[in-house]
Scaffold this motif. Structure first.
Motif, PDB file in Angstrom:
ATOM      1  N   ALA A 136      -7.922   5.506   5.608  1.00 16.40           N
ATOM      2  CA  ALA A 136      -7.174   5.009   6.764  1.00 16.40           C
ATOM      3  C   ALA A 136      -6.385   3.755   6.419  1.00 16.40           C
ATOM      4  CB  ALA A 136      -8.130   4.723   7.920  1.00 16.40           C
ATOM      5  N   ILE A 137      -6.882   2.993   5.462  1.00 15.90           N
ATOM      6  CA  ILE A 137      -6.216   1.752   5.053  1.00 15.90           C
ATOM      7  C   ILE A 137      -4.814   2.043   4.531  1.00 15.90           C
ATOM      8  CG2 ILE A 137      -6.308  -0.153   3.380  1.00 15.90           C
ATOM      9  CD1 ILE A 137      -9.351   0.011   3.548  1.00 15.90           C
ATOM     10  N   MET A 138      -4.605   3.248   3.998  1.00 13.48           N
ATOM     11  CA  MET A 138      -3.330   3.563   3.349  1.00 13.48           C
ATOM     12  C   MET A 138      -2.322   4.254   4.257  1.00 13.48           C
ATOM     13  SD  MET A 138      -4.528   4.760  -0.483  1.00 13.48           S
ATOM     14  CE  MET A 138      -5.668   6.039   0.057  1.00 13.48           C
ATOM     15  N   TRP A 139      -2.759   4.719   5.453  1.00 14.74           N
ATOM     16  CA  TRP A 139      -1.795   5.526   6.209  1.00 14.74           C
ATOM     17  C   TRP A 139      -1.617   5.154   7.673  1.00 14.74           C
ATOM     18  CZ3 TRP A 139      -2.544   8.455  10.583  1.00 14.74           C
ATOM     19  CH2 TRP A 139      -3.868   8.738  10.958  1.00 14.74           C
ATOM     20  N   SER A 140      -2.619   4.600   8.323  1.00  9.70           N
ATOM     21  CA  SER A 140      -2.559   4.518   9.784  1.00  9.70           C
ATOM     22  C   SER A 140      -1.834   3.281  10.308  1.00  9.70           C
ATOM     23  CB  SER A 140      -3.978   4.537  10.361  1.00  9.70           C
ATOM     24  OG  SER A 140      -3.923   4.305  11.759  1.00  9.70           O
ATOM     25  N   PRO A 141      -0.823   3.467  11.163  1.00  8.82           N
ATOM     26  CA  PRO A 141      -0.161   2.321  11.791  1.00  8.82           C
ATOM     27  C   PRO A 141      -1.051   1.620  12.800  1.00  8.82           C
ATOM     28  CG  PRO A 141       0.659   4.381  12.709  1.00  8.82           C
ATOM     29  CD  PRO A 141      -0.218   4.739  11.542  1.00  8.82           C
ATOM     30  N   TYR A 142      -2.193   2.252  13.154  1.00  4.91           N
ATOM     31  CA  TYR A 142      -3.154   1.628  14.060  1.00  4.91           C
ATOM     32  C   TYR A 142      -4.156   0.773  13.283  1.00  4.91           C
ATOM     33  CZ  TYR A 142      -1.399   4.414  17.909  1.00  4.91           C
ATOM     34  OH  TYR A 142      -0.578   4.954  18.877  1.00  4.91           O
ATOM     35  N   PHE A 143      -3.934   0.652  11.986  1.00  6.70           N
ATOM     36  CA  PHE A 143      -4.834  -0.109  11.130  1.00  6.70           C
ATOM     37  C   PHE A 143      -4.134  -1.386  10.673  1.00  6.70           C
ATOM     38  CE2 PHE A 143      -8.218  -0.512   7.971  1.00  6.70           C
ATOM     39  CZ  PHE A 143      -9.265   0.101   8.634  1.00  6.70           C
ATOM     40  N   ALA A 144      -4.908  -2.462  10.519  1.00  9.09           N
ATOM     41  CA  ALA A 144      -4.333  -3.770  10.200  1.00  9.09           C
ATOM     42  C   ALA A 144      -3.560  -3.764   8.893  1.00  9.09           C
ATOM     43  CB  ALA A 144      -5.451  -4.821  10.146  1.00  9.09           C
ATOM     44  N   SER A 145      -4.042  -3.027   7.888  1.00  9.83           N
ATOM     45  CA  SER A 145      -3.414  -3.048   6.565  1.00  9.83           C
ATOM     46  C   SER A 145      -1.977  -2.534   6.616  1.00  9.83           C
ATOM     47  CB  SER A 145      -4.240  -2.207   5.587  1.00  9.83           C
ATOM     48  OG  SER A 145      -4.435  -0.906   6.108  1.00  9.83           O
TER      49      SER A 145
ATOM     50  N   LEU B 211       1.094  -2.051  -2.494  1.00 11.52           N
ATOM     51  CA  LEU B 211       0.272  -3.052  -1.821  1.00 11.52           C
ATOM     52  C   LEU B 211      -0.860  -2.405  -1.026  1.00 11.52           C
ATOM     53  CD1 LEU B 211       3.037  -5.542  -0.584  1.00 11.52           C
ATOM     54  CD2 LEU B 211       1.484  -5.806  -2.532  1.00 11.52           C
ATOM     55  N   LEU B 212      -0.575  -1.274  -0.376  1.00  8.80           N
ATOM     56  CA  LEU B 212      -1.608  -0.607   0.413  1.00  8.80           C
ATOM     57  C   LEU B 212      -2.631   0.095  -0.479  1.00  8.80           C
ATOM     58  CD1 LEU B 212       0.646   0.679   3.305  1.00  8.80           C
ATOM     59  CD2 LEU B 212      -1.229  -0.959   3.491  1.00  8.80           C
ATOM     60  N   LEU B 213      -2.181   0.625  -1.605  1.00 10.84           N
ATOM     61  CA  LEU B 213      -3.121   1.183  -2.576  1.00 10.84           C
ATOM     62  C   LEU B 213      -4.045   0.091  -3.090  1.00 10.84           C
ATOM     63  CD1 LEU B 213      -4.073   3.526  -4.432  1.00 10.84           C
ATOM     64  CD2 LEU B 213      -2.282   2.819  -6.051  1.00 10.84           C
TER      65      LEU B 213
END
Length: 443
Positions: free
Chosen positions: A167-176, A388-390
């Motif tokens: 989820a860290i790499m794809w979701s716009p509902y996630f802070a990252s 950066l997200l990876l």
């Protein structure tokens, strides 16, 4: 009282986003600083220490740079969207609780207990869907469902980290995702397909590695009878998938039509969704107690997040333009001109090493996002965002100080090193190689 302060900060910032009144901005910053102080007093342990250190260092750097109060205000205003997202996003879980979706997931996972590989896939997929909405609460909820099933420690450590880190790499509902794309000034719609693709690859790799692990370490099959999944539970699971898809599509559509920041869109949806549920179902008598519980318990429990996010945001802004930041930026820019691959590897190594020493991902990733310019590096904004997200995902899974690793290690009863590196090191290594390959192709 502290929850009212934090919620007022969020609502006032949303107003400030559309009005852009200077005095409202100053007042929002004052509320944010007050919220930080209250959260720091309530926080405990290492997060409290690192949060105070980052805040203190950020203030000192702003004064040293000569920006003073204005620089501090700008740093806090830049992180306020993320503070609002972290605070308001849990409201999205209220319709899920009222709709009975969690019970359906529990039933599904128990039915898969006879098939370890399918159970592993069920856990990781459930986290892939729920994590963007529930954040770390998704891990806590699933662990409660599975607590009496006595799953092997290695299986739990692998499934929780693999499922959540996607989820860290794809979701716009996630802070990252929200933070990186916000600082890179990039629309989510231009990134989301690549993010979801890399996340699916991560799930496939993780499940494939587990299948190999389970072949060498066969799990004892339970003797409890299998119970077919009821049609009502099947319907609830389908509705859950539709709910998450609708949230994603609606937010992307609003972003495309309005060009508003995705963080602002998610915050507004988080506020409006429970209200819409109450109006449509007329179930206010069920909704209001959950809203009160959110206000009285969920918001006050966010002390660590509010303190860390505020201090990390200010620290990242304060570091920007300093001699040290310029040295790092010049070094990475020079590497990029010689080799994009070396540049990408260097970024991942820097993020992993710094976060492994205890610095929060927000501080180092935000600093890099603000300092690095894609055009100077000779790569696309999309490549830089994916890199950066990876890095964020890998460091969250591997660092013993990350919120994810701390929670999972506590749940399964092993150290952060065993949870991150020993149980998931091979998965992270393969994901890194594949992620770098994709970045090289699209750069």
């Amino acid at each position: 009282m502290r929850s009212y302060l934090i919620l007022s900060m969020c609502v006032l910032f949303l107003i400030y986003y559309f009005i852009q009144n200077v005095w409202i901005g100053y007042f929002v910053v004052l509320l944010a600083i007050t919220s930080f102080i209250g959260s720091a007093l309530n926080a405990k342990g290492f997060p409290r220490i690192i949060g105070i250190l980052m805040m203190g260092t950020g203030i000192i750097l702003e004064i040293y740079k000569g920006t003073g109060a204005e620089g501090i205000s700008q740093g806090i205003l830049m992180i306020l969207p993320l503070l609002c997202l972290v605070t308001l996003a849990p409201l999205l879980s209220i319709p899920l609780k009222l709709g009975g979706y969690f019970e359906s997931i529990d039933t599904l996972l128990r039915n898969l207990l006879h098939h370890p590989r399918q159970l592993f896939a069920g856990i990781t997929t459930s986290l892939f869907i729920l994590s963007p909405i529930l954040s770390l609460g998704s891990v806590r909820i699933l662990s409660e469902f599975l607590s009496d099933l006595k799953l092997p420690t290695a299986m739990s450590a692998k499934s929780y980290l693999i499922g959540f880190s996607t989820a860290i790499m794809w979701s716009p509902y996630f802070a990252s995702v929200s933070l990186v794309l916000y600082y890179l000034d990039m629309e989510v719609g231009k990134y989301i397909v690549y993010g979801i693709g890399l996340s699916f690859l991560s799930l496939i790799i993780g499940n494939g590695l587990f299948a190999l692990w389970e072949r060498r370490n066969p799990l004892e099959r339970t003797h409890t009878p299998e119970v077919p999944l009821k049609k009502e539970s099947q319907k609830q699971l389908i509705l859950l998938g539709m709910f998450v898809t609708l949230l994603l599509c609606s937010s992307l559509t609003i972003e495309y039509l309005t060009k508003w920041s995705m963080i602002i869109i998610v915050c507004m949806i988080s506020i409006l969704l429970p209200i819409a549920w109450g109006l449509i179902t007329k179930g206010w008598h069920r909704l209001i107690p959950l809203l009160k519980n959110y206000r009285d318990h969920s918001v006050p429990m966010m002390s660590n997040e509010i303190m860390l996010f505020t201090s990390a945001g200010l620290f990242a802004h304060a570091v920007q333009g300093t001699t040290f930041a310029n040295i790092v930026s010049d070094f990475l820019t020079g590497l990029a001109k010689d080799s994009i691959l070396l540049f990408a590897v260097a970024v991942i190594v820097i993020v992993v090493v710094v976060t492994y020493l205890g610095l929060h991902q927000i501080a180092v990733i935000a600093a890099l996002a603000m300092q690095l310019k894609a055009e100077e590096l000779g790569i696309s904004n999309l490549s830089l965002a994916m890199l950066l997200l990876l890095s964020w995902s890998i460091s969250s899974a591997s660092s013993p100080f990350s919120g994810l690793n701390l929670m999972v290690s506590k749940i399964v009863g092993i150290s952060g090193f065993e949870t991150g590196i020993r149980a998931n090191g091979l998965h992270l290594a393969i994901l890194t190689v594949i992620g770098l390959g994709i970045i090289m192709i699209i750069s």
